[in-house]
Design a protein around this motif. Sequence first.
Motif, PDB file in Angstrom:
ATOM      1  N   LEU A 130       0.813  -1.247   0.148  1.00  0.00           N
ATOM      2  CA  LEU A 130       0.048  -0.095  -0.087  1.00  0.00           C
ATOM      3  C   LEU A 130       0.932   1.243   0.040  1.00  0.00           C
ATOM      4  O   LEU A 130       0.436   2.227  -0.415  1.00  0.00           O
ATOM      5  N   SER A 131       2.160   1.268   0.434  1.00  0.00           N
ATOM      6  CA  SER A 131       3.086   2.220   0.502  1.00  0.00           C
ATOM      7  C   SER A 131       3.321   2.686  -1.041  1.00  0.00           C
ATOM      8  O   SER A 131       3.728   4.056  -1.304  1.00  0.00           O
ATOM      9  N   PHE A 132       3.035   1.881  -2.200  1.00  0.00           N
ATOM     10  CA  PHE A 132       3.289   2.144  -3.379  1.00  0.00           C
ATOM     11  C   PHE A 132       2.423   3.397  -3.804  1.00  0.00           C
ATOM     12  O   PHE A 132       2.761   3.778  -4.807  1.00  0.00           O
ATOM     13  N   LEU A 133       1.387   3.441  -3.109  1.00  0.00           N
ATOM     14  CA  LEU A 133       0.317   4.527  -3.499  1.00  0.00           C
ATOM     15  C   LEU A 133       1.074   5.764  -3.354  1.00  0.00           C
ATOM     16  O   LEU A 133       0.378   6.833  -3.853  1.00  0.00           O
ATOM     17  N   ILE A 134       2.006   5.915  -2.226  1.00  0.00           N
ATOM     18  CA  ILE A 134       2.640   6.975  -2.080  1.00  0.00           C
ATOM     19  C   ILE A 134       3.790   7.182  -2.959  1.00  0.00           C
ATOM     20  O   ILE A 134       4.307   8.437  -3.450  1.00  0.00           O
ATOM     21  N   THR A 135       4.440   6.210  -3.027  1.00  0.00           N
ATOM     22  CA  THR A 135       5.722   6.372  -3.753  1.00  0.00           C
ATOM     23  C   THR A 135       6.005   6.166  -5.334  1.00  0.00           C
ATOM     24  O   THR A 135       6.997   6.337  -5.723  1.00  0.00           O
ATOM     25  N   THR A 136       4.983   5.422  -5.711  1.00  0.00           N
ATOM     26  CA  THR A 136       5.028   4.840  -7.385  1.00  0.00           C
ATOM     27  C   THR A 136       4.181   5.940  -8.246  1.00  0.00           C
ATOM     28  O   THR A 136       3.046   5.967  -8.092  1.00  0.00           O
ATOM     29  N   PRO A 137       4.886   6.896  -8.982  1.00  0.00           N
ATOM     30  CA  PRO A 137       3.997   7.756 -10.073  1.00  0.00           C
ATOM     31  C   PRO A 137       3.015   7.002 -10.786  1.00  0.00           C
ATOM     32  O   PRO A 137       1.915   7.455 -11.163  1.00  0.00           O
ATOM     33  N   PHE A 155      -3.662  12.028  -8.318  1.00  0.00           N
ATOM     34  CA  PHE A 155      -4.557  11.819  -7.151  1.00  0.00           C
ATOM     35  C   PHE A 155      -6.097  12.418  -7.428  1.00  0.00           C
ATOM     36  O   PHE A 155      -6.090  13.469  -7.602  1.00  0.00           O
ATOM     37  N   PRO A 156      -7.153  11.582  -7.198  1.00  0.00           N
ATOM     38  CA  PRO A 156      -7.186  10.107  -6.670  1.00  0.00           C
ATOM     39  C   PRO A 156      -7.447   9.209  -7.788  1.00  0.00           C
ATOM     40  O   PRO A 156      -8.019   8.150  -7.664  1.00  0.00           O
ATOM     41  N   TYR A 157      -7.137   9.493  -9.175  1.00  0.00           N
ATOM     42  CA  TYR A 157      -7.476   9.044  -9.941  1.00  0.00           C
ATOM     43  C   TYR A 157      -6.518   7.866 -10.323  1.00  0.00           C
ATOM     44  O   TYR A 157      -5.328   7.701 -11.132  1.00  0.00           O
ATOM     45  N   LEU A 158      -6.930   6.518  -9.925  1.00  0.00           N
ATOM     46  CA  LEU A 158      -6.127   5.355  -9.999  1.00  0.00           C
ATOM     47  C   LEU A 158      -5.884   4.966 -11.252  1.00  0.00           C
ATOM     48  O   LEU A 158      -6.686   4.662 -12.060  1.00  0.00           O
ATOM     49  N   SER A 159      -4.618   4.445 -11.688  1.00  0.00           N
ATOM     50  CA  SER A 159      -4.518   3.797 -12.962  1.00  0.00           C
ATOM     51  C   SER A 159      -4.651   2.282 -12.670  1.00  0.00           C
ATOM     52  O   SER A 159      -5.082   1.964 -11.636  1.00  0.00           O
ATOM     53  N   GLY A 160      -4.364   1.387 -13.699  1.00  0.00           N
ATOM     54  CA  GLY A 160      -4.699  -0.104 -13.592  1.00  0.00           C
ATOM     55  C   GLY A 160      -3.672  -0.672 -12.285  1.00  0.00           C
ATOM     56  O   GLY A 160      -4.218  -1.498 -11.552  1.00  0.00           O
ATOM     57  N   ALA A 161      -2.690  -0.152 -12.182  1.00  0.00           N
ATOM     58  CA  ALA A 161      -1.408  -0.546 -11.531  1.00  0.00           C
ATOM     59  C   ALA A 161      -1.914  -0.126 -10.038  1.00  0.00           C
ATOM     60  O   ALA A 161      -1.951  -0.730  -9.041  1.00  0.00           O
ATOM     61  N   GLY A 162      -2.686   0.921 -10.007  1.00  0.00           N
ATOM     62  CA  GLY A 162      -2.980   1.666  -8.503  1.00  0.00           C
ATOM     63  C   GLY A 162      -4.108   0.827  -8.128  1.00  0.00           C
ATOM     64  O   GLY A 162      -4.370   0.623  -6.737  1.00  0.00           O
ATOM     65  N   ARG A 163      -5.089   0.686  -9.144  1.00  0.00           N
ATOM     66  CA  ARG A 163      -6.184  -0.074  -8.610  1.00  0.00           C
ATOM     67  C   ARG A 163      -5.853  -1.560  -7.916  1.00  0.00           C
ATOM     68  O   ARG A 163      -6.562  -2.108  -7.116  1.00  0.00           O
TER      69      ARG A 163
END
Length: 208
Positions: A130-137, A155-163
């Motif tokens: 979950l920390s990747f939500l902060i560190t990964t563009p 933010f807060p529009y998550l990409s496929g990777a974010g979802r």
Amino acid sequence: MDNLINKLADSQKQFLNLARISIFIVMAWIGGLKAFPYEAEGIVAFVANSPVMSFFYTQEAPAYQEYKNPEGKTVQKNIDWHHQNGTYLYSYALGTVIILIGLLTLSGIWSAKAGLLGGLLTFGMSLVTLSFLITTPEVYVPNLGGDFPTPHHGFPYLSGAGRLVLKDVIMLAAGLICAADCAGRIKRARSAAVIKNRDARTYIEVHN
């Protein structure tokens, strides 16, 4: 409705074991895929941008962006770069750890101590993910700019990777629930042992 409520209330133990089996399936499947190049390459953005994991690679972010292989396609110069970066070696080790965590969590069906460790490790691994939500563009929709800028980006529009990353909130909660159940079993076993020892001492004192 009453029968359903009673059935659900009486099935808590089975559902806890189902949670352990579910965690194991996810861990074993995802961990096993870490042995394949496309999956190893797919996690590079997460690892390279993480302040607690990036040291496993030899190259710093964002160098990896020039060496991405689309899923199902391989480019030799990209593969060579990933070998030099330590991409595949790290992925093999990570996959092994993930599978072991899954096995420990699953073993909570039979062993409270092993299950407690597995549940806590599942929780910890989910926190890192979950920390990747902060560190990964790449977890957010990028602003492509140009003549047709992306209307919803960042933010807060998550990409496929974010979802995909966000779903670990469920794993985090499930790990804690499994760990808490095992902790309760350990506590009850210790209490029972104390009572048993106390009763044994009382019996000896009475009969002496």
